[in-house]
Design a protein around this motif. Structure first.
Motif, PDB file in Angstrom:
ATOM      1  N   ARG A  24       0.633  -1.368  -0.073  1.00 19.09           N
ATOM      2  CA  ARG A  24      -0.105  -0.139  -0.060  1.00 19.09           C
ATOM      3  C   ARG A  24       0.934   1.161   0.123  1.00 19.09           C
ATOM      4  O   ARG A  24       1.728   1.253   0.611  1.00 19.09           O
ATOM      5  CB  ARG A  24      -0.809   0.055   1.373  1.00 19.09           C
ATOM      6  CG  ARG A  24      -2.032  -1.041   1.087  1.00 19.09           C
ATOM      7  CD  ARG A  24      -3.124  -0.974   2.364  1.00 19.09           C
ATOM      8  NE  ARG A  24      -3.754   0.263   2.143  1.00 19.09           N
ATOM      9  CZ  ARG A  24      -4.594   0.430   2.993  1.00 19.09           C
ATOM     10  NH1 ARG A  24      -4.869  -0.394   4.005  1.00 19.09           N
ATOM     11  NH2 ARG A  24      -5.460   1.729   2.654  1.00 19.09           N
ATOM     12  N   THR A  26       1.647   5.031   1.050  1.00 18.34           N
ATOM     13  CA  THR A  26       1.428   5.894   2.176  1.00 18.34           C
ATOM     14  C   THR A  26       0.384   7.003   1.632  1.00 18.34           C
ATOM     15  O   THR A  26       0.492   7.306   0.309  1.00 18.34           O
ATOM     16  CB  THR A  26       2.730   6.556   2.627  1.00 18.34           C
ATOM     17  OG1 THR A  26       3.376   7.468   1.670  1.00 18.34           O
ATOM     18  CG2 THR A  26       3.608   5.467   3.301  1.00 18.34           C
ATOM     19  N   ASP A  27       0.097   7.899   2.427  1.00 20.84           N
ATOM     20  CA  ASP A  27      -0.908   8.874   2.055  1.00 20.84           C
ATOM     21  C   ASP A  27      -0.101   9.953   1.289  1.00 20.84           C
ATOM     22  O   ASP A  27      -0.707  10.254   0.075  1.00 20.84           O
ATOM     23  CB  ASP A  27      -1.709   9.520   3.066  1.00 20.84           C
ATOM     24  CG  ASP A  27      -2.434   8.657   3.770  1.00 20.84           C
ATOM     25  OD1 ASP A  27      -3.024   8.116   3.342  1.00 20.84           O
ATOM     26  OD2 ASP A  27      -2.927   9.041   5.062  1.00 20.84           O
ATOM     27  N   LYS A  28       1.027  10.139   1.376  1.00 16.27           N
ATOM     28  CA  LYS A  28       1.953  11.041   0.846  1.00 16.27           C
ATOM     29  C   LYS A  28       2.402  10.631  -0.456  1.00 16.27           C
ATOM     30  O   LYS A  28       2.275  11.268  -1.449  1.00 16.27           O
ATOM     31  CB  LYS A  28       3.038  11.480   1.636  1.00 16.27           C
ATOM     32  CG  LYS A  28       4.055  12.534   1.395  1.00 16.27           C
ATOM     33  CD  LYS A  28       5.326  12.930   1.936  1.00 16.27           C
ATOM     34  CE  LYS A  28       4.899  13.368   3.287  1.00 16.27           C
ATOM     35  NZ  LYS A  28       6.024  14.041   4.329  1.00 16.27           N
ATOM     36  N   GLN A  29       2.489   9.378  -0.585  1.00 16.93           N
ATOM     37  CA  GLN A  29       2.987   8.593  -1.749  1.00 16.93           C
ATOM     38  C   GLN A  29       1.714   8.709  -2.618  1.00 16.93           C
ATOM     39  O   GLN A  29       1.959   8.935  -3.877  1.00 16.93           O
ATOM     40  CB  GLN A  29       3.473   7.174  -1.424  1.00 16.93           C
ATOM     41  CG  GLN A  29       4.834   7.114  -0.914  1.00 16.93           C
ATOM     42  CD  GLN A  29       5.343   5.742  -0.525  1.00 16.93           C
ATOM     43  OE1 GLN A  29       4.207   4.851  -0.463  1.00 16.93           O
ATOM     44  NE2 GLN A  29       6.485   5.373  -0.429  1.00 16.93           N
ATOM     45  N   GLN A  30       0.644   8.499  -2.310  1.00 16.61           N
ATOM     46  CA  GLN A  30      -0.433   8.344  -3.033  1.00 16.61           C
ATOM     47  C   GLN A  30      -0.945   9.657  -3.614  1.00 16.61           C
ATOM     48  O   GLN A  30      -1.287   9.830  -4.796  1.00 16.61           O
ATOM     49  CB  GLN A  30      -1.731   7.806  -2.139  1.00 16.61           C
ATOM     50  CG  GLN A  30      -3.062   7.561  -3.063  1.00 16.61           C
ATOM     51  CD  GLN A  30      -2.562   6.202  -3.791  1.00 16.61           C
ATOM     52  OE1 GLN A  30      -2.681   5.288  -3.401  1.00 16.61           O
ATOM     53  NE2 GLN A  30      -2.932   6.710  -5.422  1.00 16.61           N
ATOM     54  N   ARG A  31      -0.743  10.778  -2.799  1.00 14.93           N
ATOM     55  CA  ARG A  31      -1.039  12.049  -3.290  1.00 14.93           C
ATOM     56  C   ARG A  31      -0.127  12.381  -4.431  1.00 14.93           C
ATOM     57  O   ARG A  31      -0.484  12.973  -5.341  1.00 14.93           O
ATOM     58  CB  ARG A  31      -1.069  13.040  -2.207  1.00 14.93           C
ATOM     59  CG  ARG A  31      -2.205  13.008  -1.305  1.00 14.93           C
ATOM     60  CD  ARG A  31      -2.282  14.313  -0.540  1.00 14.93           C
ATOM     61  NE  ARG A  31      -0.940  14.482   0.482  1.00 14.93           N
ATOM     62  CZ  ARG A  31      -0.871  13.832   1.528  1.00 14.93           C
ATOM     63  NH1 ARG A  31      -1.753  13.140   2.032  1.00 14.93           N
ATOM     64  NH2 ARG A  31       0.273  14.190   2.503  1.00 14.93           N
ATOM     65  N   TRP A  33       1.524  10.055  -6.576  1.00 14.15           N
ATOM     66  CA  TRP A  33       1.179   9.364  -7.556  1.00 14.15           C
ATOM     67  C   TRP A  33       0.105  10.005  -8.181  1.00 14.15           C
ATOM     68  O   TRP A  33       0.128   9.789  -9.461  1.00 14.15           O
ATOM     69  CB  TRP A  33       0.696   7.965  -6.922  1.00 14.15           C
ATOM     70  CG  TRP A  33       0.926   6.740  -7.903  1.00 14.15           C
ATOM     71  CD1 TRP A  33      -0.135   6.082  -7.994  1.00 14.15           C
ATOM     72  CD2 TRP A  33       2.019   6.273  -8.682  1.00 14.15           C
ATOM     73  NE1 TRP A  33       0.145   5.029  -9.137  1.00 14.15           N
ATOM     74  CE2 TRP A  33       1.412   5.463  -9.639  1.00 14.15           C
ATOM     75  CE3 TRP A  33       3.223   6.738  -8.864  1.00 14.15           C
ATOM     76  CZ2 TRP A  33       2.217   4.539 -10.440  1.00 14.15           C
ATOM     77  CZ3 TRP A  33       4.101   6.168  -9.751  1.00 14.15           C
ATOM     78  CH2 TRP A  33       3.543   5.153 -10.574  1.00 14.15           C
ATOM     79  N   ASP A  34      -1.061  10.230  -7.540  1.00 12.84           N
ATOM     80  CA  ASP A  34      -1.990  10.814  -8.325  1.00 12.84           C
ATOM     81  C   ASP A  34      -2.057  11.896  -8.985  1.00 12.84           C
ATOM     82  O   ASP A  34      -2.506  12.293 -10.100  1.00 12.84           O
ATOM     83  CB  ASP A  34      -3.373  10.965  -7.328  1.00 12.84           C
ATOM     84  CG  ASP A  34      -3.752   9.607  -6.649  1.00 12.84           C
ATOM     85  OD1 ASP A  34      -3.564   8.691  -7.239  1.00 12.84           O
ATOM     86  OD2 ASP A  34      -4.517   9.517  -5.499  1.00 12.84           O
ATOM     87  N   GLN A 107       7.316   6.559  -4.385  1.00 13.92           N
ATOM     88  CA  GLN A 107       8.315   7.308  -3.591  1.00 13.92           C
ATOM     89  C   GLN A 107       9.397   7.909  -4.474  1.00 13.92           C
ATOM     90  O   GLN A 107       9.756   8.965  -4.150  1.00 13.92           O
ATOM     91  CB  GLN A 107       9.098   6.151  -2.787  1.00 13.92           C
ATOM     92  CG  GLN A 107      10.071   6.789  -1.538  1.00 13.92           C
ATOM     93  CD  GLN A 107       9.371   7.780  -0.639  1.00 13.92           C
ATOM     94  OE1 GLN A 107       8.196   7.444  -0.357  1.00 13.92           O
ATOM     95  NE2 GLN A 107       9.899   8.889  -0.394  1.00 13.92           N
TER      96      GLN A 107
END
Length: 250
Positions: A24, A26-31, A33-34, A107
């Motif tokens: 999964r 992290t929230d920071k990675q997801q932001r 990435w999106d 990352q």
């Protein structure tokens, strides 16, 4: 209208150097990435697996980067520490990071965006990411002789003898490395496992397409272009010495 299905009879007939993992973000990675993943990620058509490369796909570096420039390819870029630092330090070169794990790619995007802000640019325009099995990518998708430097830093050593067949650096991989490197191009490797270093040295020196940049049987000095990553630090703390190798495409 009918179409001919691709011939997949030879698809992954050899063990791959990785195992499929789910992770999964992290929230920071997801932001990151999106918001910016699409700016870096090369759209690769798939054959069967999520990290496969469809037969016939050819990467166009000039189209991807919008210019002609020396190309550096890192296989197994992990969390992006080495490739992001290199791309930020050398904007005159293009850098292609090849990694199978999405958290590592996310990352890398996060690091690239931070490096861009520090330079006053929107990200790193000389960095692209590919989520794919490296062997498939080098076999046909990367144009022949298109790469100036190929980096393989700290690949999984698969240290148990029954797993050695999964190691990335094999005679077949050396032939793929020779295929994509231009004459005079450099293949740089590093590992913190002594037995794997011996295998790498043997494999590359037995391939007629390469010569050891530092003499037969010799290791290389530490590559100054490789930053000290968290992975390398762990190896040092565990008491393992680092071996660098450098070969030139004949």
């Amino acid at each position: 209208m009918t179409s001919t299905a691709p011939d997949l009879s030879r698809f992954r007939t050899q063990p791959v150097s990785f195992v499929r993992r789910s992770g999964r973000l992290t929230d920071k990675q997801q932001r990151a990435w999106d918001a910016r993943g699409a700016a870096y990620l090369v759209d690769v058509p798939r054959a069967v697996a999520r990290t496969s490369v469809a037969p016939g796909f050819v990467l166009d570096p000039v189209l991807e980067f919008g210019r002609e420039a020396p190309l550096v390819v890192e296989i197994g870029s992990g969390l992006g520490e080495a490739v992001v630092a290199a791309a930020a330090a050398d904007p005159g070169r293009d850098h292609l990071a090849v990694e199978v794990y999405e958290p590592g790619l996310a990352q890398t995007v996060l690091r690239a965006e931070k490096a861009g802000r520090e330079r006053g640019t929107e990200g790193l325009p000389n960095l692209r990411l590919v989520q794919a099995n490296a062997a498939e990518l080098l076999e046909g998708a990367v144009p022949e002789g298109a790469v100036d430097e190929l980096w393989v830093f700290f690949p999984d050593p698969w240290h148990k003898s029954r797993h050695h067949k999964r190691r990335l650096v094999t005679p077949s991989f050396a032939r793929l490395a020779a295929r994509v490197l231009r004459p005079g191009g450099h293949w740089r490797l590093a590992t913190d496992w002594a037995a794997y270093a011996e295998q790498m040295l043997e494999v590359a020196e037995e391939c007629d397409a390469f010569r050891n940049a530092h003499g037969s049987g010799a290791a290389a000095p530490r590559f100054e272009g490789r930053v000290l990553t968290s992975f390398e630090k762990k190896g040092g703390l565990a008491g393992r010495s680092i071996t660098d190798l450098e070969f030139v495409r004949a």
